[in-house]
Design a protein around this motif. Structure first.
Motif, PDB file in Angstrom:
ATOM      1  N   ALA A 142       1.020  15.077  14.464  1.00 54.87           N
ATOM      2  CA  ALA A 142       1.486  14.420  15.681  1.00 54.87           C
ATOM      3  C   ALA A 142       0.321  13.744  16.383  1.00 54.87           C
ATOM      4  O   ALA A 142      -0.750  14.327  16.562  1.00 54.87           O
ATOM      5  CB  ALA A 142       2.139  15.434  16.611  1.00 54.87           C
ATOM      6  N   GLY A 143       0.520  12.486  16.759  1.00 60.04           N
ATOM      7  CA  GLY A 143      -0.472  11.751  17.517  1.00 60.04           C
ATOM      8  C   GLY A 143      -1.544  11.066  16.696  1.00 60.04           C
ATOM      9  O   GLY A 143      -2.347  10.305  17.253  1.00 60.04           O
ATOM     10  N   ARG A 144      -1.587  11.302  15.404  1.00 60.26           N
ATOM     11  CA  ARG A 144      -2.664  10.731  14.590  1.00 60.26           C
ATOM     12  C   ARG A 144      -2.398   9.286  14.181  1.00 60.26           C
ATOM     13  O   ARG A 144      -3.339   8.501  14.014  1.00 60.26           O
ATOM     14  CB  ARG A 144      -2.884  11.575  13.334  1.00 60.26           C
ATOM     15  N   TYR A 145      -1.133   8.928  14.012  1.00 59.93           N
ATOM     16  CA  TYR A 145      -0.781   7.640  13.417  1.00 59.93           C
ATOM     17  C   TYR A 145      -0.049   6.745  14.420  1.00 59.93           C
ATOM     18  O   TYR A 145       0.530   7.217  15.403  1.00 59.93           O
ATOM     19  CB  TYR A 145       0.091   7.850  12.185  1.00 59.93           C
ATOM     20  N   ARG A 146      -0.076   5.458  14.140  1.00 57.05           N
ATOM     21  CA  ARG A 146       0.630   4.481  14.975  1.00 57.05           C
ATOM     22  C   ARG A 146       1.484   3.599  14.072  1.00 57.05           C
ATOM     23  O   ARG A 146       0.981   3.003  13.101  1.00 57.05           O
ATOM     24  CB  ARG A 146      -0.358   3.631  15.763  1.00 57.05           C
ATOM     25  N   ILE A 180       0.879  -1.164   0.000  1.00 56.02           N
ATOM     26  CA  ILE A 180       0.000   0.000   0.000  1.00 56.02           C
ATOM     27  C   ILE A 180       0.917   1.214   0.000  1.00 56.02           C
ATOM     28  O   ILE A 180       1.639   1.457   0.972  1.00 56.02           O
ATOM     29  CB  ILE A 180      -0.917   0.002   1.229  1.00 56.02           C
ATOM     30  N   THR A 181       0.912   1.973  -1.063  1.00 55.41           N
ATOM     31  CA  THR A 181       1.954   2.988  -1.275  1.00 55.41           C
ATOM     32  C   THR A 181       1.507   4.407  -0.967  1.00 55.41           C
ATOM     33  O   THR A 181       2.204   5.356  -1.317  1.00 55.41           O
ATOM     34  CB  THR A 181       2.475   2.920  -2.720  1.00 55.41           C
ATOM     35  N   ASP A 182       0.363   4.588  -0.304  1.00 51.80           N
ATOM     36  CA  ASP A 182       0.003   5.930   0.141  1.00 51.80           C
ATOM     37  C   ASP A 182       1.115   6.482   1.029  1.00 51.80           C
ATOM     38  O   ASP A 182       1.759   5.722   1.774  1.00 51.80           O
ATOM     39  CB  ASP A 182      -1.296   5.896   0.954  1.00 51.80           C
ATOM     40  N   ARG A 183       1.302   7.781   0.967  1.00 53.69           N
ATOM     41  CA  ARG A 183       2.339   8.420   1.774  1.00 53.69           C
ATOM     42  C   ARG A 183       1.734   9.423   2.744  1.00 53.69           C
ATOM     43  O   ARG A 183       0.746  10.089   2.432  1.00 53.69           O
ATOM     44  CB  ARG A 183       3.357   9.110   0.870  1.00 53.69           C
ATOM     45  N   ILE A 184       2.358   9.529   3.907  1.00 56.18           N
ATOM     46  CA  ILE A 184       2.013  10.565   4.878  1.00 56.18           C
ATOM     47  C   ILE A 184       2.996  11.712   4.644  1.00 56.18           C
ATOM     48  O   ILE A 184       4.197  11.555   4.845  1.00 56.18           O
ATOM     49  CB  ILE A 184       2.121  10.030   6.312  1.00 56.18           C
ATOM     50  N   THR A 185       2.484  12.842   4.197  1.00 52.56           N
ATOM     51  CA  THR A 185       3.350  13.935   3.766  1.00 52.56           C
ATOM     52  C   THR A 185       2.957  15.246   4.434  1.00 52.56           C
ATOM     53  O   THR A 185       1.850  15.397   4.963  1.00 52.56           O
ATOM     54  CB  THR A 185       3.282  14.122   2.244  1.00 52.56           C
ATOM     55  N   ARG A 186       3.878  16.164   4.381  1.00 58.48           N
ATOM     56  CA  ARG A 186       3.648  17.473   4.982  1.00 58.48           C
ATOM     57  C   ARG A 186       2.430  18.160   4.357  1.00 58.48           C
ATOM     58  O   ARG A 186       1.634  18.790   5.051  1.00 58.48           O
ATOM     59  CB  ARG A 186       4.899  18.337   4.829  1.00 58.48           C
ATOM     60  N   ALA A 228       3.984  -1.213   9.402  1.00 60.21           N
ATOM     61  CA  ALA A 228       2.790  -0.597   8.826  1.00 60.21           C
ATOM     62  C   ALA A 228       2.452   0.617   9.670  1.00 60.21           C
ATOM     63  O   ALA A 228       2.673   0.616  10.883  1.00 60.21           O
ATOM     64  CB  ALA A 228       1.623  -1.583   8.823  1.00 60.21           C
ATOM     65  N   ILE A 229       1.943   1.644   9.027  1.00 57.19           N
ATOM     66  CA  ILE A 229       1.469   2.813   9.758  1.00 57.19           C
ATOM     67  C   ILE A 229      -0.046   2.845   9.645  1.00 57.19           C
ATOM     68  O   ILE A 229      -0.606   2.754   8.551  1.00 57.19           O
ATOM     69  CB  ILE A 229       2.090   4.121   9.227  1.00 57.19           C
ATOM     70  N   VAL A 230      -0.689   2.954  10.803  1.00 51.24           N
ATOM     71  CA  VAL A 230      -2.149   2.904  10.888  1.00 51.24           C
ATOM     72  C   VAL A 230      -2.675   4.276  11.300  1.00 51.24           C
ATOM     73  O   VAL A 230      -2.116   4.924  12.199  1.00 51.24           O
ATOM     74  CB  VAL A 230      -2.594   1.830  11.905  1.00 51.24           C
ATOM     75  N   ASP A 231      -3.731   4.714  10.641  1.00 52.74           N
ATOM     76  CA  ASP A 231      -4.449   5.926  11.017  1.00 52.74           C
ATOM     77  C   ASP A 231      -5.321   5.595  12.224  1.00 52.74           C
ATOM     78  O   ASP A 231      -6.271   4.817  12.113  1.00 52.74           O
ATOM     79  CB  ASP A 231      -5.298   6.395   9.839  1.00 52.74           C
ATOM     80  N   VAL A 232      -5.000   6.165  13.378  1.00 50.69           N
ATOM     81  CA  VAL A 232      -5.692   5.781  14.609  1.00 50.69           C
ATOM     82  C   VAL A 232      -7.183   6.117  14.568  1.00 50.69           C
ATOM     83  O   VAL A 232      -8.017   5.275  14.943  1.00 50.69           O
ATOM     84  CB  VAL A 232      -5.000   6.413  15.837  1.00 50.69           C
ATOM     85  N   ALA A 281      -7.515   2.268  10.039  1.00 53.24           N
ATOM     86  CA  ALA A 281      -7.119   1.679   8.756  1.00 53.24           C
ATOM     87  C   ALA A 281      -5.637   1.876   8.492  1.00 53.24           C
ATOM     88  O   ALA A 281      -5.061   2.919   8.828  1.00 53.24           O
ATOM     89  CB  ALA A 281      -7.926   2.305   7.627  1.00 53.24           C
ATOM     90  N   VAL A 282      -5.027   0.895   7.866  1.00 52.97           N
ATOM     91  CA  VAL A 282      -3.635   1.019   7.452  1.00 52.97           C
ATOM     92  C   VAL A 282      -3.511   2.116   6.401  1.00 52.97           C
ATOM     93  O   VAL A 282      -4.316   2.203   5.476  1.00 52.97           O
ATOM     94  CB  VAL A 282      -3.114  -0.320   6.882  1.00 52.97           C
ATOM     95  N   VAL A 283      -2.482   2.942   6.565  1.00 55.72           N
ATOM     96  CA  VAL A 283      -2.162   3.964   5.575  1.00 55.72           C
ATOM     97  C   VAL A 283      -1.144   3.430   4.581  1.00 55.72           C
ATOM     98  O   VAL A 283      -1.297   3.577   3.370  1.00 55.72           O
ATOM     99  CB  VAL A 283      -1.608   5.235   6.242  1.00 55.72           C
ATOM    100  N   THR A 284      -0.102   2.798   5.086  1.00 55.83           N
ATOM    101  CA  THR A 284       0.976   2.301   4.229  1.00 55.83           C
ATOM    102  C   THR A 284       1.723   1.178   4.915  1.00 55.83           C
ATOM    103  O   THR A 284       1.829   1.144   6.149  1.00 55.83           O
ATOM    104  CB  THR A 284       1.962   3.424   3.868  1.00 55.83           C
ATOM    105  N   ASN A 285       2.233   0.257   4.118  1.00 56.64           N
ATOM    106  CA  ASN A 285       3.183  -0.752   4.603  1.00 56.64           C
ATOM    107  C   ASN A 285       4.405  -0.798   3.685  1.00 56.64           C
ATOM    108  O   ASN A 285       5.113  -1.805   3.625  1.00 56.64           O
ATOM    109  CB  ASN A 285       2.535  -2.128   4.706  1.00 56.64           C
ATOM    110  N   ASP A 286       4.647   0.309   2.990  1.00 60.14           N
ATOM    111  CA  ASP A 286       5.783   0.424   2.065  1.00 60.14           C
ATOM    112  C   ASP A 286       7.033   0.745   2.883  1.00 60.14           C
ATOM    113  O   ASP A 286       7.354   1.906   3.123  1.00 60.14           O
ATOM    114  CB  ASP A 286       5.492   1.516   1.042  1.00 60.14           C
TER     115      ASP A 286
END
Length: 339
Positions: A35-39, A19-25, A116-120, A124-129
């Motif tokens: 900060a605090g949104r993802y795990r 899953i190649t979605d990215r968490i970006t600025r 994997a990074i999960v949106d708390v 849901a998983v955001v990415t496992n890339d």
């Protein structure tokens, strides 16, 4: 990461359809840095997840990005939170990482992998890339880096980092798996030769320089380290990568100890989890599930002498602070000696 893959002509081919979605600025994929949104979900056993653990700690992102730790073993379904009370992650409220993948896609068809990074909020998983995760932590999350955090992915060195790291990935990071999961003698022989030829090449590079790229630790060193630290406990025997132990390759052994003794590296290593994962989960390779007691790992604390090559671990930065999520000292003989 579970070692999902396929065998083509009896060669191991890793499934890299992440899953190649990215968490970006700027949040261009719909996932802004907050900060605090993802795990970040990891297992200390996994070399790919270990990269993210190290980078998060070096950059001081503990307050901005929480971390859930799965146990060292998993079944065909998923990594599980069996280390937590009741076997449930205290933030996500789920027993299995697959629950977060199915929250993203109820018909998710591929392997359930760490990191994997999960949106708390959504679960849901955001990415496992795994490769992009650490690069984005180093670049997109810079507003939340600690004071004195090292620049692990300097703009001027990014092309060189990737040029050096790509053959290391193909022949060393993934090469040990190609040896271990080879389905034919021919496939194993080819992967074995490529592995040790590349190790010899990297050794030559490191003979006169302390780090792979530049004069301080970068993303390239993180990527190589997590394979080297597993070499003698697992890959040498379990994956038949047995021309030489790491401890019998002087340059690479000194280089690995240099990193291991640097705050942020060795203090993330759980040798017990590492061995339990490989020897218990890979029943096709180790049918009995017996976990070896050796090797003696106390030699990771031996002096390395790499300071003579110059450079410094953190460049103009500083070491990370005390470990926030410590490894059980009994799982790391170097930590055990100082507990």
């Amino acid at each position: 990461m579970s070692e999902q893959g396929t065998y083509v002509e009896k060669s191991y081919n890793r499934d890299t359809r992440y899953i190649t979605d990215r968490i970006t600025r700027d949040g261009r994929d719909g996932w802004p840095v907050e900060a605090g949104r993802y795990r970040l979900v990891v297992s200390r056993a996994c070399p790919w997840a270990n990269r993210a653990i190290i980078v998060r700690r070096l950059l001081g992102l503990e307050d901005a990005l929480s971390m859930g730790i799965c146990g060292p073993t998993h079944d065909k379904r998923s990594w599980t939170f069996d280390l937590d009370p009741g076997g449930v992650d205290p933030v996500l409220g789920i027993p299995r990482l697959q629950d977060a993948f199915f929250k993203r896609d109820p018909d998710y068809p591929r392997g359930i992998t760490v990191p994997a990074i999960v949106d708390v909020p959504s679960g849901a998983v955001v990415t496992n890339d795994f490769k992009q995760i650490t690069v984005d932590l180093e670049t997109e999350w810079s507003d939340f880096h600690r004071d004195g955090a090292p620049d692990l992915y300097p703009a001027a060195l990014q092309d060189e980092i990737e040029a050096v790291a790509e053959p290391i990935y193909q022949d060393i990071n993934n090469g040990v798996y190609k040896c271990g999961f080879a389905g034919s003698q021919e496939s194993y022989d080819e992967s074995y030769r490529r592995l040790f030829a590349r190790l010899d090449e990297v050794s030559d590079r490191l003979r006169s320089r302390r780090y792979l790229v530049g004069d301080h630790i970068t993303e390239a060193d993180v990527r190589l380290f997590t394979t080297l630290v597993r070499f003698d406990p697992v890959y040498h025997g379990h994956f038949k990568c047995n021309r030489s132990k790491l401890s019998e390759m002087p340059v690479l052994w000194a280089y690995a100890r240099d990193l291991f003794q640097t705050p942020g590296f060795g203090d993330t290593i759980d040798f017990t989890h590492i061995k339990q994962h490989y020897y218990c989960v890979h029943r096709d390779v180790n049918p009995t599930g017996i976990v070896p007691l050796g090797p003696d790992l106390s030699n990771w604390a031996a002096p390395h002498g790499r300071e003579e090559l110059g450079g410094s671990p953190f460049g103009d930065g500083t070491p990370p602070g005390p470990v926030r999520e410590p490894v059980d000292p009994d799982h790391n003989p170097v930590l055990s000696a100082v507990k």
